[in-house]
Write a protein that holds these residues in place. Structure first.
Motif, PDB file in Angstrom:
ATOM      1  N   ASP A 171      11.675  -3.777  45.761  1.00 15.72           N
ATOM      2  CA  ASP A 171      12.799  -2.857  45.596  1.00 15.72           C
ATOM      3  C   ASP A 171      12.816  -1.802  46.699  1.00 15.72           C
ATOM      4  O   ASP A 171      13.878  -1.427  47.213  1.00 15.72           O
ATOM      5  CB  ASP A 171      12.726  -2.186  44.225  1.00 15.72           C
TER       6      ASP A 171
ATOM      7  N   TRP B 200      13.594   0.135  36.938  1.00 15.70           N
ATOM      8  CA  TRP B 200      14.704  -0.728  37.342  1.00 15.70           C
ATOM      9  C   TRP B 200      14.937  -1.849  36.343  1.00 15.70           C
ATOM     10  O   TRP B 200      16.077  -2.295  36.140  1.00 15.70           O
ATOM     11  CB  TRP B 200      14.454  -1.294  38.741  1.00 15.70           C
TER      12      TRP B 200
ATOM     13  N   PRO C   1      21.304  -4.421  45.011  1.00 17.59           N
ATOM     14  CA  PRO C   1      20.474  -5.247  44.121  1.00 17.59           C
ATOM     15  C   PRO C   1      21.187  -6.544  43.777  1.00 17.59           C
ATOM     16  O   PRO C   1      22.399  -6.584  43.623  1.00 17.59           O
ATOM     17  CB  PRO C   1      20.320  -4.361  42.873  1.00 17.59           C
TER      18      PRO C   1
END
Length: 200
Positions: free
Chosen positions: A160, A73, A170
């Motif tokens: 996450d 990520w 996000p």
């Protein structure tokens, strides 16, 4: 999720190298990739070289992916950022160089015990003792740094996963704030442990 850089015993060529040689090789490898990779073909060659090193270390694709996944990520964020402010070739190069650097660092951690790594660093700093430098405190700082990296990556993965479970998008408030708070709590825990042992 497997913590980033967890040592895996083995008898490969890379396992048998001394920690000092591996650390120097890591520095040289990252420096070479950073300075020499200026095109997509060069990035492909560097990726092939890293793959060969993984083969020499006896690390399979499943283990390599488990080491790489927690940083995915972050790499996606870097890629998107570069795509917005530069062009796609530059974005791929920057993200690729960062990914290969992470993978190289993981090889060292996977094939080297933390204690052996610290012993090697402490031995290299021996001349500093003559100057009155507390190399033992530096070694402790290095140990905490090495231990903290996988902890922070693991925390980031947990945050996450919690975000996805709640169906949230996000964002700085959703991802960064919980990670920073958890990191500060971890730092407080380290500080209390050190103070309890008289290492203020």
């Amino acid at each position: 999720m497997n913590p980033l850089g967890t040592y895996r015993p083995g008898n490969s060529l890379v396992h048998r190298l001394s920690p000092g040689v591996k650390l120097l090789g890591l520095a040289a490898g990252i420096l070479t990739i950073t300075l020499c990779v200026r095109s997509l073909p060069a990035l492909a060659i560097a990726a092939a070289a890293v793959t060969v090193v993984y083969g020499l270390a006896g690390i399979g694709p499943v283990t390599a992916w488990r080491q790489f996944r927690p940083t995915l990520w972050i790499l996606v964020f870097v890629l998107v950022f570069q795509l917005i402010f530069t062009d796609w070739r530059r974005a791929v190069l920057v993200t690729g160089i960062l990914a290969l650097s992470v993978l190289l660092a993981a090889i060292v951690s996977l094939t080297t015990r933390t204690t052996d790594m610290l012993d090697s660093m402490t031995h290299a700093m021996t001349p500093l003792r003559r100057l009155g430098v507390r190399t033992d405190l530096i070694a402790i700082a290095l140990a905490l740094t090495i231990r903290t990296i996988p902890l922070i990556v693991e925390i980031a993965g947990q945050v996450d996963e919690a975000r996805r479970a709640r169906g949230l998008r996000p964002g700085a408030r959703i991802l960064v704030a919980p990670i920073v708070i958890a990191a500060l709590r971890t730092a407080d825990g380290f500080a209390e442990s050190l103070s309890a042992r008289g290492l203020d």
